[in-house]
Design a protein around this motif. Structure first.
Motif, short mmCIF file in Angstrom:
data_model
loop_
_atom_site.label_atom_id
_atom_site.label_comp_id
_atom_site.label_asym_id
_atom_site.label_seq_id
_atom_site.Cartn_x
_atom_site.Cartn_y
_atom_site.Cartn_z
N ILE A 243 1.95 0.91 -0.37
CA ILE A 243 3.29 1.39 -0.01
C ILE A 243 3.16 2.44 1.08
CG2 ILE A 243 5.43 2.42 -0.83
CD1 ILE A 243 4.68 1.59 -3.66
N THR B 116 8.81 1.81 2.43
CA THR B 116 10.06 2.38 1.97
C THR B 116 10.38 3.56 2.85
OG1 THR B 116 11.27 3.11 0.00
CG2 THR B 116 9.02 3.95 0.27
N GLN C 98 6.20 4.63 -6.55
CA GLN C 98 5.03 3.84 -6.95
C GLN C 98 5.14 3.41 -8.42
OE1 GLN C 98 1.26 4.74 -5.36
NE2 GLN C 98 0.10 4.08 -7.15
N THR D 196 12.46 0.51 -2.39
CA THR D 196 11.17 0.13 -2.96
C THR D 196 11.32 -1.08 -3.88
OG1 THR D 196 10.32 2.39 -2.84
CG2 THR D 196 9.25 0.90 -4.40
N ALA E 201 7.46 0.51 -8.49
CA ALA E 201 6.81 -0.70 -7.97
C ALA E 201 5.93 -1.34 -9.02
CB ALA E 201 6.00 -0.35 -6.73
#
Length: 489
Positions: free
Chosen positions: A219, A238, A204, A252, A207
């Motif tokens: 996600i 992912t 995360q 990702t 991202a």
């Protein structure tokens, strides 16, 4: 209301229904109960029937005859609608519905066959998908090249003859570089087990570092990572493996490239034909430049090395240079999505040649597994050990996505062009990457490419961003410079 206004209102509703269908697909991959497959197939078939009826509605033809575009956006909308309308009217409604229903079921059959390592269990379904796709291709081609007709779904204007010439120019340099690299000692690898919850947390962070807006996205995990949606609802998936954190992190970043393209398109284009990426090749250029030229660069991997040390402690890599080499390690492997940057295109070219042969009838499904294994051994120098690592590894053919695979390599080529232009435009790029600051790089891509959505044709989109015609040369030059440096060639 003018004819253009009526047309645009109708098209916006059709686009919205298409987004709903896309959400059904996202759910099927992430959260749908395993026993819901047959019902979901009926749902897909029903919504596809509605969409096909709207896409072939005679009123569209009437509106197109009299509609006057108010501006450049309007001209592009009419171009897209006319192309879609002409294409949809060539496909019988029953064929469109049959394909939607079959490919929804086929995906589950493929997944079970892959889990069981049993191509024979999937072959009859694939043969039926192929039969319908040949029928669709013949309808679309109207006497022309069936593969070109399939390709036009994903890369409008592209021709197999041009792609073949490009890929033939790429292959010798890729093979020569691969052989030279594999003759060197293998890079040191990361060691240990990497907590999968921690992987998702770092995923995360990555991202968000690359500009993904979590207020308009999310996600999740899936067997095959993908990006779904457009505008203000763009979701990615992912996957994690305890012994392979790079799989998670770079899947990702790759999907974030797709998602940021969709999120960054001009909001004026929302729910119009311009509100999505203009082609899969251009789309792939975004995911690949995010993942490779930026995410696997020496300066950025130095930043990522520190974040991984913070999250996981010691994992057997002592320096940033060792980590850079580990991230970019070239080694033998079966799986396209796990391939290193150097060998990836060889995986794609294999699929490109096989699916063209399947569509033309030069290769039958009964002979596909043998053809795959023979080609793989010739290209990579070792044998496929089981179908899950070979002919069953990709979901695409179960979904009827014939003509999709070459856009992956075309996207790599486009990414090579964009990276060359980006480096010229951003002289402090390496300093930014070393600090984990992607804002200038992704901002340049946003402003020069992503914001335009489908406003221009695919090749023109790349040319406008780069300032020159697309070519495979920048990608090949980049790969040679990078891997000769890593491996001391």
């Amino acid at each position: 209301m003018t004819a253009y206004d009526d047309l645009l209102a109708f098209v916006r509703d059709t686009q919205a229904l298409g987004e709903i269908a896309g959400r059904l697909g996202w759910d099927q991959e992430t959260m749908m109960p395993s026993g819901a497959g047959d019902q979901r197939a009926e749902e897909f078939a029903a919504i596809e029937s509605v969409l096909h009826a709207r896409r072939t509605d005679p009123r569209i033809g009437e509106w197109l005859e009299t509609a006057q575009a108010p501006d450049e956006m309007g001209e592009a909308v009419l171009r897209h609608v006319r192309r879609s309308y002409d294409r949809a009217n060539k496909i019988p409604a029953k064929l469109a519905t049959d394909l939607a229903k079959l490919t929804s079921k086929s995906q589950g059959i493929w997944a079970a066959a892959r889990a069981d390592n049993d191509f024979a269990a999937f072959a009859p379904t694939l043969a039926e998908v192929l039969r319908l796709k040949r029928e669709e291709g013949a309808a679309l081609a109207a006497g022309g090249d069936i593969y070109d007709a399939m390709l036009d779904d994903y890369e409008p204007g592209a021709k197999a003859s041009d792609l073949t010439a490009m890929f033939d120019a790429m292959r010798p340099r890729l093979v020569a570089l691969r052989e030279a690299v594999l003759a060197q000692p293998e890079s040191k690898a990361v060691q240990g087990q990497f907590d999968e919850d921690q992987q998702m947390k770092l995923s995360q962070l990555l991202a968000e570092t690359f500009g993904y807006d979590m207020n308009r996205g999310r996600i999740d995990k899936a067997v095959h990572p993908f990006s779904s949606g457009s505008g203000n609802d763009v979701r990615i998936t992912t996957r994690t493996a305890a012994d392979d954190p790079f799989n998670c992190f770079y899947s990702t970043i790759h999907e974030v490239g797709h998602a940021c393209y969709e999120q960054n398109i001009d909001q004026a284009y929302l729910l119009t034909p311009l509100g999505s990426g203009v082609s899969m090749g251009v789309h792939e250029s975004q995911s690949r430049i995010y993942e490779n030229q930026l995410g696997r660069s020496r300066p950025f991997t130095g930043w990522l090395f520190g974040k991984m040390r913070d999250a996981f402690g010691d994992f057997g890599i002592a320096t940033e240079d060792e980590f850079y080499a580990a991230v970019n390690c070239v080694q033998n492997g079966y799986i396209r999505t796990e391939s290193d940057e150097l060998q990836y295109n060889l995986h794609v070219l294999l699929r490109y040649d096989l699916e063209r042969a399947l569509l033309t009838g030069d290769l039958e499904v009964a002979d596909l597994e043998t053809a795959w294994n023979d080609r793989f051994a010739a290209d990579f120098g070792f044998s496929v050990d089981n179908p899950a690592n070979g002919v069953l590894q990709d979901v695409h053919w179960s979904l009827g996505l014939m003509g999709y695979f070459p856009t992956y390599s075309l996207g790599n080529v486009y990414a090579g062009n964009l990276y060359s232009a980006l480096r010229d435009a951003q002289p402090n790029l390496d300093d930014d990457l070393a600090n984990g600051d992607l804002s200038n790089a992704t901002g340049w891509l946003r402003d020069n490419l992503q914001t335009h959505g489908g406003l221009y044709e695919p090749r023109d989109t790349i040319k406008r961003a780069c300032g020159f015609d697309p070519s495979e040369e920048p990608l090949l030059d980049y790969l040679e410079a990078k891997f000769k440096d890593i491996y001391g060639l």
